[in-house]
Write a protein that holds these residues in place. Sequence first.
Motif, mmCIF file in Angstrom:
data_model
loop_
_atom_site.group_PDB
_atom_site.id
_atom_site.type_symbol
_atom_site.label_atom_id
_atom_site.label_comp_id
_atom_site.label_asym_id
_atom_site.label_seq_id
_atom_site.Cartn_x
_atom_site.Cartn_y
_atom_site.Cartn_z
ATOM 1 N N SER A 76 0.826 -1.206 0.000
ATOM 2 C CA SER A 76 0.000 0.000 0.000
ATOM 3 C C SER A 76 0.864 1.261 0.000
ATOM 4 C CB SER A 76 -0.930 0.006 1.203
ATOM 5 O OG SER A 76 -0.164 0.173 2.373
ATOM 6 N N GLY A 77 2.163 1.076 -0.137
ATOM 7 C CA GLY A 77 3.048 2.223 -0.293
ATOM 8 C C GLY A 77 3.529 2.840 1.003
ATOM 9 N N ALA A 78 3.296 2.179 2.121
ATOM 10 C CA ALA A 78 3.728 2.735 3.401
ATOM 11 C C ALA A 78 5.230 2.547 3.576
ATOM 12 C CB ALA A 78 2.993 2.054 4.542
ATOM 13 N N SER A 79 5.883 3.537 4.141
ATOM 14 C CA SER A 79 7.325 3.399 4.309
ATOM 15 C C SER A 79 7.754 3.768 5.727
ATOM 16 C CB SER A 79 8.045 4.295 3.297
ATOM 17 O OG SER A 79 7.647 5.637 3.532
ATOM 18 N N PHE A 80 6.792 3.960 6.643
ATOM 19 C CA PHE A 80 7.162 4.372 7.995
ATOM 20 C C PHE A 80 7.861 3.228 8.742
ATOM 21 C CE2 PHE A 80 2.666 3.109 7.924
ATOM 22 C CZ PHE A 80 2.669 2.066 8.830
ATOM 23 N N GLU A 81 8.621 3.632 9.735
ATOM 24 C CA GLU A 81 9.327 2.654 10.556
ATOM 25 C C GLU A 81 8.338 1.919 11.428
ATOM 26 O OE1 GLU A 81 12.762 3.262 13.366
ATOM 27 O OE2 GLU A 81 13.016 4.947 11.957
ATOM 28 N N ARG A 82 8.515 0.616 11.540
ATOM 29 C CA ARG A 82 7.586 -0.157 12.369
ATOM 30 C C ARG A 82 8.297 -1.354 12.978
ATOM 31 N NH1 ARG A 82 6.528 -0.240 6.956
ATOM 32 N NH2 ARG A 82 6.653 -2.248 5.928
ATOM 33 N N ALA A 83 7.787 -1.819 14.099
ATOM 34 C CA ALA A 83 8.378 -2.978 14.771
ATOM 35 C C ALA A 83 7.331 -3.557 15.702
ATOM 36 C CB ALA A 83 9.628 -2.556 15.543
ATOM 37 N N PHE A 84 7.725 -4.611 16.407
ATOM 38 C CA PHE A 84 6.797 -5.240 17.333
ATOM 39 C C PHE A 84 7.112 -4.869 18.772
ATOM 40 C CE2 PHE A 84 6.217 -8.373 13.865
ATOM 41 C CZ PHE A 84 4.840 -8.270 13.774
ATOM 42 N N ALA A 85 6.037 -4.637 19.543
ATOM 43 C CA ALA A 85 6.154 -4.534 20.988
ATOM 44 C C ALA A 85 5.438 -5.745 21.579
ATOM 45 C CB ALA A 85 5.512 -3.231 21.467
ATOM 46 N N PRO A 86 5.763 -6.115 22.793
ATOM 47 C CA PRO A 86 5.116 -7.278 23.407
ATOM 48 C C PRO A 86 3.633 -7.024 23.659
ATOM 49 C CG PRO A 86 7.096 -6.664 24.616
ATOM 50 C CD PRO A 86 6.804 -5.548 23.669
ATOM 51 N N HIS A 87 2.893 -8.097 23.891
ATOM 52 C CA HIS A 87 1.511 -7.968 24.344
ATOM 53 C C HIS A 87 1.516 -7.627 25.830
ATOM 54 C CE1 HIS A 87 -1.364 -10.035 21.316
ATOM 55 N NE2 HIS A 87 -0.480 -9.288 20.703
ATOM 56 N N GLY A 88 0.655 -6.690 26.221
ATOM 57 C CA GLY A 88 0.587 -6.339 27.634
ATOM 58 C C GLY A 88 -0.627 -6.951 28.295
ATOM 59 N N SER A 89 -0.736 -8.266 28.195
ATOM 60 C CA SER A 89 -1.965 -8.899 28.681
ATOM 61 C C SER A 89 -1.958 -9.139 30.183
ATOM 62 C CB SER A 89 -2.188 -10.227 27.961
ATOM 63 O OG SER A 89 -1.225 -11.152 28.369
ATOM 64 N N MET A 90 -0.863 -8.750 30.856
ATOM 65 C CA MET A 90 -0.792 -9.011 32.289
ATOM 66 C C MET A 90 -0.283 -7.775 33.030
ATOM 67 S SD MET A 90 0.752 -12.809 31.970
ATOM 68 C CE MET A 90 0.897 -13.031 33.714
ATOM 69 N N THR A 91 -0.513 -7.772 34.345
ATOM 70 C CA THR A 91 -0.032 -6.640 35.133
ATOM 71 C C THR A 91 1.474 -6.729 35.317
ATOM 72 O OG1 THR A 91 -0.734 -7.898 37.041
ATOM 73 C CG2 THR A 91 -2.149 -6.086 36.385
ATOM 74 N N GLU A 92 2.003 -7.961 35.369
ATOM 75 C CA GLU A 92 3.461 -8.082 35.437
ATOM 76 C C GLU A 92 4.044 -7.875 34.029
ATOM 77 O OE1 GLU A 92 5.179 -12.199 35.121
ATOM 78 O OE2 GLU A 92 3.331 -12.661 36.209
#
Lengths: 420, 304
Positions: free
Chosen positions: A282-298
Amino acid sequence: MKKVLLVLIMISAIMGNVFANGQQEAGSGVRPTLELLQNKPEIDPQLKAYAKAWGDANGVDVAIKTVGGSVDVTVGQMLTIGYAAGDLPDIFIFPGVDDYKQWAEVILDVSDQKWVDDTAVEFVYDGKVYGFPVAVEGWGMAYNAEILEAAGIDPAGLVNLEAYTAAFEKLDSMKAELGLDSVMSMAAAISMSWVTAHHNFNSLLSNGLAYGDLSVTNDLLAGKVDMDRLEQYASWVELLFTYADQSILVTGDYDAQVGSFAMGKSAFLHQGNWADGNIEASGASFERAFAPHGSMTEATDGIFVSAPSYYAINKDSKVVDYAKKFLNDLVYTDEGHNYMVNEAGMIPAFSPVTLSPSSPLSQSVQKWVADGKVYSWDQYYFSEDFRNNTLGPIYNQFAGKQINKAQFIDALNTAFESLK
Amino acid sequence: MKKKQHDLVFWLFLAPAVIAFLMVILIPFIMGIFYSMTDWTSRPQPEGLQFVGLLNFIDSFKDISFIYSFLLTIVYTFVNMIVINIVAFGLALLVTSKIKFDNIFRAGFFLPNLIGGLILGYIWQFIFNMVIPNLPVISAIFPAIAESGNLMLATRDSAVMAIVIAGSWQYAGYIMMIYVAAIISVPEELFEAAKIDGASSFKNLIHIIVPMTAQAFTITMFLTLVQSFKQFDVNVSLTGGGPSTQFAGSFIRGTELLALDIYNTAFTANSLAESQARSVIFFIVLVLISLLQVRRNKKKEVEL
């Protein structure tokens, strides 16, 4: 008499045609056909191109059949149809242990293959190798680094519920200046149950646990629910749904979900590295990466990585040797490496492959793997029926606000108790 | 001269049709009834086929989602029959009313029937999800249509209506052609006589066209009934069974019609024999309803 003869000739001519079709493969002059069934529409053209070149070099016609994506047909369905018709593909993809058990009778033991020594994520059952890992894949919270930077949020800190809640609130308040429609791009329509009841569901199963730790999974399968963990998880789902674009959440498909992120209309995307191809297209060129899932309080500092699916060779295939060579050539030829990494953009699961994918989300997965911060995929221990038909509607109701968080927890709890 | 009733050539010409009918209808049908009473699966079965009697039928009726699909299908069929027939009859009156370009209209209304149901479902999904909320003028006047909760496919009831709309759009043109044929064949003298009596066009409609086209109603009601009951392709592609709903305390797919339920039982839940049992139930119910409907409609037909 003449008439009867005529009829006999006609019938034999017709029948001859019918049988001749079935026996073509045995003929010497005709090229044999190797049929491969897979479920990644995003790499379909690349795989077809590679397969054609490989087929021409080896004197085989390789037929690639692709299902999945927006098309609501699964490999399991195709195999069921194929088996009933006596026409199974020679190589087919299967996602995990649940599917392996269903098709164990027709899957060839490939423990003697050379590639087994060159990978860490092959499919093993009872000490024997049955599956060729197609790639390594991972999902987490894909983020648009430019938007987060503009909002002054450090993605490294996004590791638990609290951090995500704060980040989402902040982004939500800055939507106008950042040009966002919504903070989150999430899909929970019934046909997107694979995002909710498969991928997101895995956060409940393995987030924060050591790789391969099945304790939560086995407890749930036995109907034992850790209510504290479930409640934290429900808060996570609620957070994702609350800040999601509501139209996409309730009615959107994969294209709508990824499209919103690719157009910079949302800061986070709940998908895996496979979305890279669509985002780039779709022509996107922005920087991107993965962050963890925050499914817990810890804090849970890692993303979900595994081989998503494996190629199995059909035991009864007439072209087993070609099938074995096809898989081996992926690992041991430059063309195979080029296809896997450069063309299909996959993260290779094999050590002889030294190339590295060019797309940012795949690189991000590779980085998490290199850091050893990974959690496993355990959703396949639950049947597809349970995930699609039992869990999927529950997520969908929660997304459509027909039920609240307490009812959502209650419904999941009831669903797990029914597994006993 | 000896008169042969059916010679070889007769059978020879009949053979393709008979063989096709046997192979794809009759034999699979009988096999299906047999399989519905076994634990058949299309996967390898080491213990062989076991006969389980009516267990699959009992299990089907214990399954809440099957009961739900059944009820939903009846409601859907009822609504869909009415909508399709009203639209089709209206269109038929329109294209037979000596307007300009009536042939173009006829072809245009018929055209959607030539598009495959799956594709049509995706087209309408796009219309409901993307086009309607983004209509420039209308969404400015009624901003509510762009709200996520008001999208056609967002709630159960409106999603069922969406299937009705897409289904009618597909099928009304075909039914229209049947009505057109019937309306054209109404003798002109009747209208002339009515004209002399000073009948309005509405009286013409009620007292001439409707009674004279009653046999077309028998056919179209039957066709739409069967078509609605068997609705599958538009269902799959337009809603995929979603959104979900709660029924009798369970969370289930809210727009899953019977055919889709049978399909999902077979291919997602992998219970092929049970799904076969549901198909048999489906068949029996459909035959009963169709017979009732045809018998009722037949009574209303008039002979000239």
